[in-house]
Design a protein around this motif. Sequence first.
Motif, PDB file in Angstrom:
ATOM      1  N   SER A   1       0.868  -1.173   0.000  1.00 15.77           N
ATOM      2  CA  SER A   1       0.000   0.000   0.000  1.00 15.77           C
ATOM      3  C   SER A   1       0.909   1.228   0.000  1.00 15.77           C
ATOM      4  CB  SER A   1      -0.930   0.001   1.210  1.00 15.77           C
ATOM      5  OG  SER A   1      -0.200   0.098   2.394  1.00 15.77           O
ATOM      6  N   THR A   2       0.659   2.113  -0.962  1.00 18.06           N
ATOM      7  CA  THR A   2       1.471   3.317  -1.116  1.00 18.06           C
ATOM      8  C   THR A   2       0.579   4.548  -1.005  1.00 18.06           C
ATOM      9  OG1 THR A   2       1.193   3.433  -3.515  1.00 18.06           O
ATOM     10  CG2 THR A   2       3.026   2.100  -2.698  1.00 18.06           C
ATOM     11  N   SER A   3       1.199   5.708  -1.063  1.00 20.52           N
ATOM     12  CA  SER A   3       0.442   6.955  -1.026  1.00 20.52           C
ATOM     13  C   SER A   3      -0.402   7.131  -2.293  1.00 20.52           C
ATOM     14  CB  SER A   3       1.394   8.145  -0.847  1.00 20.52           C
ATOM     15  OG  SER A   3       2.390   8.113  -1.842  1.00 20.52           O
ATOM     16  N   GLU A   4      -0.057   6.400  -3.368  1.00 17.84           N
ATOM     17  CA  GLU A   4      -0.821   6.465  -4.625  1.00 17.84           C
ATOM     18  C   GLU A   4      -1.924   5.416  -4.683  1.00 17.84           C
ATOM     19  OE1 GLU A   4      -0.279   8.722  -7.292  1.00 17.84           O
ATOM     20  OE2 GLU A   4       0.894   9.676  -5.713  1.00 17.84           O
ATOM     21  N   GLY A   5      -1.874   4.436  -3.788  1.00 20.09           N
ATOM     22  CA  GLY A   5      -2.844   3.335  -3.792  1.00 20.09           C
ATOM     23  C   GLY A   5      -2.106   1.998  -3.727  1.00 20.09           C
ATOM     24  N   ARG A   6      -2.851   0.907  -3.909  1.00 21.22           N
ATOM     25  CA  ARG A   6      -2.230  -0.428  -3.880  1.00 21.22           C
ATOM     26  C   ARG A   6      -1.412  -0.639  -5.151  1.00 21.22           C
ATOM     27  NH1 ARG A   6      -4.973  -5.088  -1.299  1.00 21.22           N
ATOM     28  NH2 ARG A   6      -4.673  -6.048  -3.330  1.00 21.22           N
ATOM     29  N   ALA A   7      -0.202  -1.188  -4.981  1.00 25.25           N
ATOM     30  CA  ALA A   7       0.680  -1.396  -6.132  1.00 25.25           C
ATOM     31  C   ALA A   7       1.393  -2.743  -6.010  1.00 25.25           C
ATOM     32  CB  ALA A   7       1.701  -0.269  -6.224  1.00 25.25           C
ATOM     33  N   ARG A   8       1.661  -3.361  -7.179  1.00 21.22           N
ATOM     34  CA  ARG A   8       2.388  -4.633  -7.221  1.00 21.22           C
ATOM     35  C   ARG A   8       3.842  -4.366  -7.610  1.00 21.22           C
ATOM     36  NH1 ARG A   8       0.299  -6.718 -11.330  1.00 21.22           N
ATOM     37  NH2 ARG A   8       2.111  -6.882 -12.658  1.00 21.22           N
ATOM     38  N   VAL A   9       4.763  -4.928  -6.856  1.00 17.76           N
ATOM     39  CA  VAL A   9       6.197  -4.713  -7.099  1.00 17.76           C
ATOM     40  C   VAL A   9       6.621  -5.518  -8.315  1.00 17.76           C
ATOM     41  CG1 VAL A   9       8.508  -4.932  -6.091  1.00 17.76           C
ATOM     42  CG2 VAL A   9       6.582  -4.300  -4.656  1.00 17.76           C
ATOM     43  N   THR A  10       7.292  -4.848  -9.266  1.00 22.41           N
ATOM     44  CA  THR A  10       7.740  -5.515 -10.490  1.00 22.41           C
ATOM     45  C   THR A  10       9.256  -5.694 -10.541  1.00 22.41           C
ATOM     46  OG1 THR A  10       7.814  -3.394 -11.638  1.00 22.41           O
ATOM     47  CG2 THR A  10       5.794  -4.678 -11.858  1.00 22.41           C
ATOM     48  N   SER A  11       9.985  -5.054  -9.623  1.00 18.13           N
ATOM     49  CA  SER A  11      11.445  -5.201  -9.606  1.00 18.13           C
ATOM     50  C   SER A  11      11.849  -6.144  -8.485  1.00 18.13           C
ATOM     51  CB  SER A  11      12.108  -3.836  -9.397  1.00 18.13           C
ATOM     52  OG  SER A  11      11.713  -3.316  -8.152  1.00 18.13           O
ATOM     53  N   ARG A  12      13.134  -6.465  -8.420  1.00 20.97           N
ATOM     54  CA  ARG A  12      13.658  -7.330  -7.366  1.00 20.97           C
ATOM     55  C   ARG A  12      14.549  -6.486  -6.461  1.00 20.97           C
ATOM     56  NH1 ARG A  12      16.452 -12.179 -10.249  1.00 20.97           N
ATOM     57  NH2 ARG A  12      16.316 -13.139  -8.195  1.00 20.97           N
ATOM     58  N   PRO A  13      13.992  -5.944  -5.364  1.00 29.19           N
ATOM     59  CA  PRO A  13      14.748  -5.006  -4.532  1.00 29.19           C
ATOM     60  C   PRO A  13      16.019  -5.597  -3.937  1.00 29.19           C
ATOM     61  CG  PRO A  13      12.491  -5.264  -3.713  1.00 29.19           C
ATOM     62  CD  PRO A  13      12.626  -6.137  -4.885  1.00 29.19           C
ATOM     63  N   GLY A  14      16.027  -6.884  -3.648  1.00 27.38           N
ATOM     64  CA  GLY A  14      17.218  -7.525  -3.103  1.00 27.38           C
ATOM     65  C   GLY A  14      18.312  -7.695  -4.137  1.00 27.38           C
ATOM     66  N   GLN A  15      17.981  -7.515  -5.417  1.00 27.48           N
ATOM     67  CA  GLN A  15      18.950  -7.643  -6.504  1.00 27.48           C
ATOM     68  C   GLN A  15      19.267  -6.297  -7.152  1.00 27.48           C
ATOM     69  OE1 GLN A  15      20.292 -10.579  -7.823  1.00 27.48           O
ATOM     70  NE2 GLN A  15      19.234 -11.962  -6.447  1.00 27.48           N
ATOM     71  N   ASP A  16      18.229  -5.438  -7.302  1.00 28.40           N
ATOM     72  CA  ASP A  16      18.381  -4.177  -8.036  1.00 28.40           C
ATOM     73  C   ASP A  16      18.669  -2.983  -7.132  1.00 28.40           C
ATOM     74  OD1 ASP A  16      17.433  -5.786 -10.091  1.00 28.40           O
ATOM     75  OD2 ASP A  16      15.386  -5.061  -9.884  1.00 28.40           O
ATOM     76  N   GLY A  17      18.196  -3.047  -5.888  1.00 21.15           N
ATOM     77  CA  GLY A  17      18.371  -1.925  -4.982  1.00 21.15           C
ATOM     78  C   GLY A  17      17.338  -0.839  -5.162  1.00 21.15           C
ATOM     79  N   GLN A  18      16.278  -1.113  -5.929  1.00 19.55           N
ATOM     80  CA  GLN A  18      15.210  -0.127  -6.096  1.00 19.55           C
ATOM     81  C   GLN A  18      13.874  -0.855  -6.194  1.00 19.55           C
ATOM     82  OE1 GLN A  18      16.157   1.955  -9.656  1.00 19.55           O
ATOM     83  NE2 GLN A  18      15.913   0.197 -10.982  1.00 19.55           N
ATOM     84  N   ILE A  19      12.801  -0.110  -5.946  1.00 19.98           N
ATOM     85  CA  ILE A  19      11.474  -0.703  -5.992  1.00 19.98           C
ATOM     86  C   ILE A  19      10.657  -0.009  -7.074  1.00 19.98           C
ATOM     87  CG2 ILE A  19       9.344  -1.150  -4.712  1.00 19.98           C
ATOM     88  CD1 ILE A  19      11.048  -1.245  -2.185  1.00 19.98           C
ATOM     89  N   ASN A  20      10.293  -0.782  -8.088  1.00 19.99           N
ATOM     90  CA  ASN A  20       9.405  -0.309  -9.147  1.00 19.99           C
ATOM     91  C   ASN A  20       8.094  -1.056  -8.977  1.00 19.99           C
ATOM     92  OD1 ASN A  20      11.533   1.197 -10.224  1.00 19.99           O
ATOM     93  ND2 ASN A  20      12.203  -0.519 -11.468  1.00 19.99           N
ATOM     94  N   ALA A  21       6.974  -0.371  -9.225  1.00 19.70           N
ATOM     95  CA  ALA A  21       5.662  -0.997  -9.024  1.00 19.70           C
ATOM     96  C   ALA A  21       4.656  -0.441 -10.014  1.00 19.70           C
ATOM     97  CB  ALA A  21       5.196  -0.765  -7.595  1.00 19.70           C
ATOM     98  N   VAL A  22       3.550  -1.188 -10.183  1.00 21.93           N
ATOM     99  CA  VAL A  22       2.420  -0.740 -11.000  1.00 21.93           C
ATOM    100  C   VAL A  22       1.175  -0.771 -10.144  1.00 21.93           C
ATOM    101  CG1 VAL A  22       3.349  -1.400 -13.259  1.00 21.93           C
ATOM    102  CG2 VAL A  22       2.078  -3.072 -11.922  1.00 21.93           C
ATOM    103  N   LEU A  23       0.282   0.188 -10.382  1.00 19.37           N
ATOM    104  CA  LEU A  23      -0.944   0.245  -9.586  1.00 19.37           C
ATOM    105  C   LEU A  23      -1.825  -0.960  -9.885  1.00 19.37           C
ATOM    106  CD1 LEU A  23      -2.003   3.996  -9.709  1.00 19.37           C
ATOM    107  CD2 LEU A  23      -1.110   2.719  -7.783  1.00 19.37           C
ATOM    108  N   VAL A  24      -2.445  -1.505  -8.837  1.00 14.93           N
ATOM    109  CA  VAL A  24      -3.321  -2.660  -8.996  1.00 14.93           C
ATOM    110  C   VAL A  24      -4.730  -2.189  -9.318  1.00 14.93           C
ATOM    111  CG1 VAL A  24      -4.277  -4.695  -7.841  1.00 14.93           C
ATOM    112  CG2 VAL A  24      -1.910  -4.060  -7.461  1.00 14.93           C
ATOM    113  N   GLU A  25      -5.227  -1.207  -8.575  1.00 16.15           N
ATOM    114  CA  GLU A  25      -6.567  -0.660  -8.862  1.00 16.15           C
ATOM    115  C   GLU A  25      -6.451   0.658  -9.581  1.00 16.15           C
ATOM    116  OE1 GLU A  25      -6.766  -1.396  -4.936  1.00 16.15           O
ATOM    117  OE2 GLU A  25      -6.955  -3.421  -5.714  1.00 16.15           O
TER     118      GLU A  25
END
Length: 123
Positions: A99-123
């Motif tokens: 849950s983010t300030s923009e709404g619910r989002a699904r993580v598409t990156s691998r934070p343990g590998q990339d060091g960043q979190i990319n996501a797309v909104l679910v709703e």
Amino acid sequence: MKFQGRSPRKRTGGRRRNFRKKKKHELGDQPTETRVGETSLKTVEARGNTEKVRAVTANTASVATDGDVVAAEIEDVEENPSNPNYVRRNIITKGAIVSTSEGRARVTSRPGQDGQINAVLVE
């Protein structure tokens, strides 16, 4: 290219015994379980004289909305298909619903590998 080692089973179904222990470059690392919190990164050495950046804790995600990308604040982890215990421990992995300030989002990156979190909104 990944080297996972050979199969412990032969073509016929019989077992193969190890002929030696793993070499240093064949050993795996402990997973970096990225948690929600003040952003902190860690660099680790990788093969080929390169480095990987791993996110130990993170509190912002780049969320893709309609046509643009917004930096959103992560509040907490709502679902994690890889492990239900990760929700209780607030661990972020690829595929986790946060849950983010923009709404619910699904993580598409691998934070343990990339060091960043990319996501797309679910709703």
